[in-house]
Design an enzyme around this catalytic site. Structure first.
Site, PDB file in Angstrom:
ATOM      1  N   PRO A 275       0.679  -1.328  -0.005  1.00 44.68           N
ATOM      2  CA  PRO A 275       0.071  -0.044   0.082  1.00 44.68           C
ATOM      3  C   PRO A 275       0.770   1.178  -0.104  1.00 44.68           C
ATOM      4  O   PRO A 275       1.874   1.273   0.745  1.00 44.68           O
ATOM      5  CB  PRO A 275      -0.789  -0.007   1.327  1.00 44.68           C
ATOM      6  N   GLY A 276       0.391   2.251  -0.495  1.00 43.93           N
ATOM      7  CA  GLY A 276       0.930   3.492  -0.613  1.00 43.93           C
ATOM      8  C   GLY A 276      -0.041   4.678  -0.350  1.00 43.93           C
ATOM      9  O   GLY A 276      -0.096   5.052   0.804  1.00 43.93           O
ATOM     10  N   ARG A 313      -0.856  16.427  -9.195  1.00 43.92           N
ATOM     11  CA  ARG A 313      -1.647  15.631  -9.612  1.00 43.92           C
ATOM     12  C   ARG A 313      -2.837  16.382 -10.159  1.00 43.92           C
ATOM     13  O   ARG A 313      -3.441  15.726 -11.175  1.00 43.92           O
ATOM     14  CB  ARG A 313      -2.498  14.851  -8.243  1.00 43.92           C
ATOM     15  N   TYR A 317      -3.693  14.411 -13.820  1.00 45.16           N
ATOM     16  CA  TYR A 317      -4.744  13.600 -13.782  1.00 45.16           C
ATOM     17  C   TYR A 317      -5.954  14.430 -13.926  1.00 45.16           C
ATOM     18  O   TYR A 317      -7.055  13.627 -13.719  1.00 45.16           O
ATOM     19  CB  TYR A 317      -4.677  12.698 -12.690  1.00 45.16           C
ATOM     20  N   CYS A 358       3.573  29.525 -15.177  1.00 45.47           N
ATOM     21  CA  CYS A 358       3.381  30.283 -16.545  1.00 45.47           C
ATOM     22  C   CYS A 358       2.742  29.001 -17.544  1.00 45.47           C
ATOM     23  O   CYS A 358       3.317  28.632 -18.477  1.00 45.47           O
ATOM     24  CB  CYS A 358       4.538  30.696 -17.342  1.00 45.47           C
ATOM     25  N   GLU A 359       1.466  28.527 -17.019  1.00 46.16           N
ATOM     26  CA  GLU A 359       1.041  27.493 -17.878  1.00 46.16           C
ATOM     27  C   GLU A 359      -0.512  27.505 -17.588  1.00 46.16           C
ATOM     28  O   GLU A 359      -0.628  27.513 -16.144  1.00 46.16           O
ATOM     29  CB  GLU A 359       1.795  25.884 -17.316  1.00 46.16           C
ATOM     30  N   TYR A 386       1.745  11.145  -3.188  1.00 42.81           N
ATOM     31  CA  TYR A 386       2.231  11.433  -4.698  1.00 42.81           C
ATOM     32  C   TYR A 386       2.140  13.121  -4.713  1.00 42.81           C
ATOM     33  O   TYR A 386       1.553  13.639  -5.615  1.00 42.81           O
ATOM     34  CB  TYR A 386       1.150  10.888  -5.692  1.00 42.81           C
TER      35      TYR A 386
HETATM   36  N1  LLP Z   1       3.155  -1.188  -6.048  1.00 43.55           N
HETATM   37  C1  LLP Z   1       3.520  -0.866  -7.199  1.00 43.55           C
HETATM   38  C2  LLP Z   1       4.216  -1.761  -8.006  1.00 43.55           C
HETATM   39  C3  LLP Z   1       3.243   0.286  -7.803  1.00 43.55           C
HETATM   40  O1  LLP Z   1       3.428   0.540  -8.930  1.00 43.55           O
HETATM   41  C4  LLP Z   1       2.589   0.992  -6.907  1.00 43.55           C
HETATM   42  C5  LLP Z   1       2.095   2.397  -7.497  1.00 43.55           C
HETATM   43  C6  LLP Z   1       2.075   0.808  -5.492  1.00 43.55           C
HETATM   44  C7  LLP Z   1       2.498  -0.411  -5.127  1.00 43.55           C
HETATM   45  C8  LLP Z   1       1.229   1.639  -4.401  1.00 43.55           C
HETATM   46  O2  LLP Z   1      -0.190   2.050  -5.010  1.00 43.55           O
HETATM   47  P1  LLP Z   1      -1.037   2.581  -4.204  1.00 43.55           P
HETATM   48  O3  LLP Z   1      -1.395   1.814  -2.960  1.00 43.55           O
HETATM   49  O4  LLP Z   1      -0.323   3.996  -3.769  1.00 43.55           O
HETATM   50  O5  LLP Z   1      -2.024   3.027  -4.963  1.00 43.55           O
HETATM   51  N2  LLP Z   1       1.083   9.072  -9.199  1.00 43.55           N
HETATM   52  C9  LLP Z   1      -0.206   8.706  -9.113  1.00 43.55           C
HETATM   53  C10 LLP Z   1      -0.131   7.104  -8.664  1.00 43.55           C
HETATM   54  C11 LLP Z   1       0.756   6.259  -9.424  1.00 43.55           C
HETATM   55  C12 LLP Z   1       0.839   4.864  -8.810  1.00 43.55           C
HETATM   56  C13 LLP Z   1       1.995   4.190  -9.094  1.00 43.55           C
HETATM   57  N3  LLP Z   1       2.047   2.728  -8.593  1.00 43.55           N
HETATM   58  C14 LLP Z   1      -1.117   9.495  -8.301  1.00 43.55           C
HETATM   59  O6  LLP Z   1      -0.677  10.640  -8.014  1.00 43.55           O
HETATM   60  O7  LLP Z   1      -2.344   9.090  -8.333  1.00 43.55           O
END
Ligand code: LLP
Length: 430
Positions: A275-276, A313, A317, A358-359, A386
């Site tokens: 988890p992130g 973000r 996105y 400037c965007e 992120y």
């Molecule tokens: N494991 C792998 C192999 C991953 O590529 C990722 C995220 C995670 C775990 C963690 O995922 P999470 O639990 O955070 O969803 N920058 C984007 C999100 C990119 C996520 C990339 N991979 C944003 O700001 O929404």
């Protein structure tokens, strides 16, 4: 808002500290994290998983500040990394290399060597070519590389296409139908040791069904492998659980884990999760100050001192982040507009919240109804994941300071960058 970021007497707080105090002490833009929120998220995972052998590998990419990694390391976390740089951060933060899984499609020889020397738990291998490279590099330095194949289960994560990773057309993982033959190949390579299997289908998922669909496909493979005499020590089901930014209703951590455990039933392999966002996203806000109010013919702009370089973000996105005034006392008894300009009248309007870059894509939020003055402080919510980790120096903007609140204590966990740091490595040629 949650238990850690809330209003009291119309002042926005992080734990027991008013954000106005943090802005006065450290300036803006500034990321503010709650240690209790970080700890709480991690504990929800460990409690839900306590019935079985597990490892929670926090995805470093979501937020790689050493203090944050250290909070998790002290709670017993492992880490999911995607670069040699992230490995060095984990080690500098007191993390244990033996609890690190290394994902990513482009691991370099130098990164592989570093990870082998450090003794990580496993490489989440994303291609046949990577298997060969791992075998060669490990052989050349007299090591055995622990490998787990990242299998692409071809499941629709139903999330933003840029952060969806588990479909056939995505660059991630090895094709599901080729997985068994690749495991057999890995078994035959002398410097590899098979340890597990892995998948990660995307990020900001707000339903459990895609996770379950992916888990079931992975478990079918585990059985097929066992039948072929390949036994795994762990099953890694990745990260991806979403959070509430606006009106999303993602499952609670405990419900998500319970659903995953339901698919695993009596299996004995260790369960790894990565988890992130769900650990850090709602544990941090971005504090920013209004520089100017600009009432245009068609739109009103609140130009703030944070920009797309600080929080990418929205621009990248079209992501939504809630934006709240730090002081929401109703006008006219408004409090002195902290510091610079004394008392000012508030302007209640629908604003475009934009940065100084400037965007036209440099916005933090569209159409927000706010009652603010020039110099009002705003809190951009759900910015812990992120946010800082994707920040840049575009327009030669030094990166924001980062602060961690712990009860009533405030700790600076990253100094605001200086412009001199930004060009320190640059050279003028003769
Ligand atoms: N494991 C792998 C192999 C991953 O590529 C990722 C995220 C995670 C775990 C963690 O995922 P999470 O639990 O955070 O969803 N920058 C984007 C999100 C990119 C996520 C990339 N991979 C944003 O700001 O929404």
């Amino acid at each position: 808002m949650n238990d850690y970021f809330y209003y009291q007497d119309n002042q926005f707080y992080a734990e027991q500290v008013p954000l106005t105090e943090i802005a006065a002490q450290f300036g803006t833009p500034c990321y503010v994290y709650s240690r209790a929120a970080l700890t709480d998220g991690f504990r929800q995972f460990s409690e839900a998983l306590q019935s079985r052998e597990h490892l929670i590998c926090c995805a470093v990419k979501a937020n790689s500040n050493l203090a944050i990694l250290n909070v998790f390391a002290r709670l017993g976390a492992g880490f999911d990394i995607v670069s040699g740089g992230e490995l060095q951060r984990v080690l500098a933060a007191g993390g244990d290399a033996r609890q690190v899984v290394f994902s990513g499609v482009g691991k370099s020889i130098a990164e592989i060597c570093m990870a082998l020397e450090a003794g990580i738990l496993c490489f989440n291998v994303e291609s046949e070519a990577e298997l060969d490279r791992l075998n060669e590099v490990a052989g050349s330095i007299g090591k055995i590389a622990p490998v787990s194949l990242r299998v692409n289960p071809d499941v629709d994560a139903k999330t933003h296409p840029y952060i969806s990773t588990g479909l056939k057309q995505n660059k991630f993982g090895v094709p599901y139908d080729k997985a068994v033959s690749l495991y057999k190949r890995a078994r035959d390579l002398p410097y590899l040791r098979i340890t597990g299997i892995d998948c990660h289908i995307g990020s900001q998922l707000t339903e459990t069904s895609p996770f379950i669909a992916a888990a079931e496909k992975i478990l079918a493979l585990v059985d097929e492998l066992a039948a072929a005499g390949i036994r795994l020590e762990h099953i890694d089901l990745g990260g991806g659980l979403g959070i509430r930014y606006n009106d999303e209703t993602p499952p609670a951590i405990s419900d998500y884990v319970t659903a995953l455990l339901g698919t695993l039933r009596e299996r004995s392999e260790k369960l790894i999760l990565e988890p992130g966002r769900v650990l850090v996203g709602n544990a941090g806000v971005l504090l920013t100050r209004v520089e100017y109010l600009k009432h245009g013919e068609e739109k009103n702009f609140a130009i703030v001192d944070a920009a797309m370089n600080d929080l990418m973000r929205p621009a990248l996105y079209d992501a939504f982040h809630e934006i709240l005034p730090v002081d929401r006392q109703p006008s006219p008894q408004s409090s002195p507009a902290s510091g610079r300009g004394g008392e000012r009248e508030r302007h209640s309007s629908i604003y475009e919240i934009v940065g100084p870059i400037c965007e036209t894509g440099d916005f933090i939020g569209h159409n927000r109804n706010l009652s603010i003055t020039p110099q009002s402080l705003l809190a951009v919510l759900s910015a812990g994941a992120y946010g800082m980790s994707m920040s840049s120096n575009y327009n030669t903007r030094p990166r924001a300071a980062e602060v961690m609140v712990d009860g009533n204590a405030v700790h600076l966990i990253r100094e605001r960058e200086t412009v001199q740091q930004l060009y320190a490595g640059e050279k003028i040629i003769l």
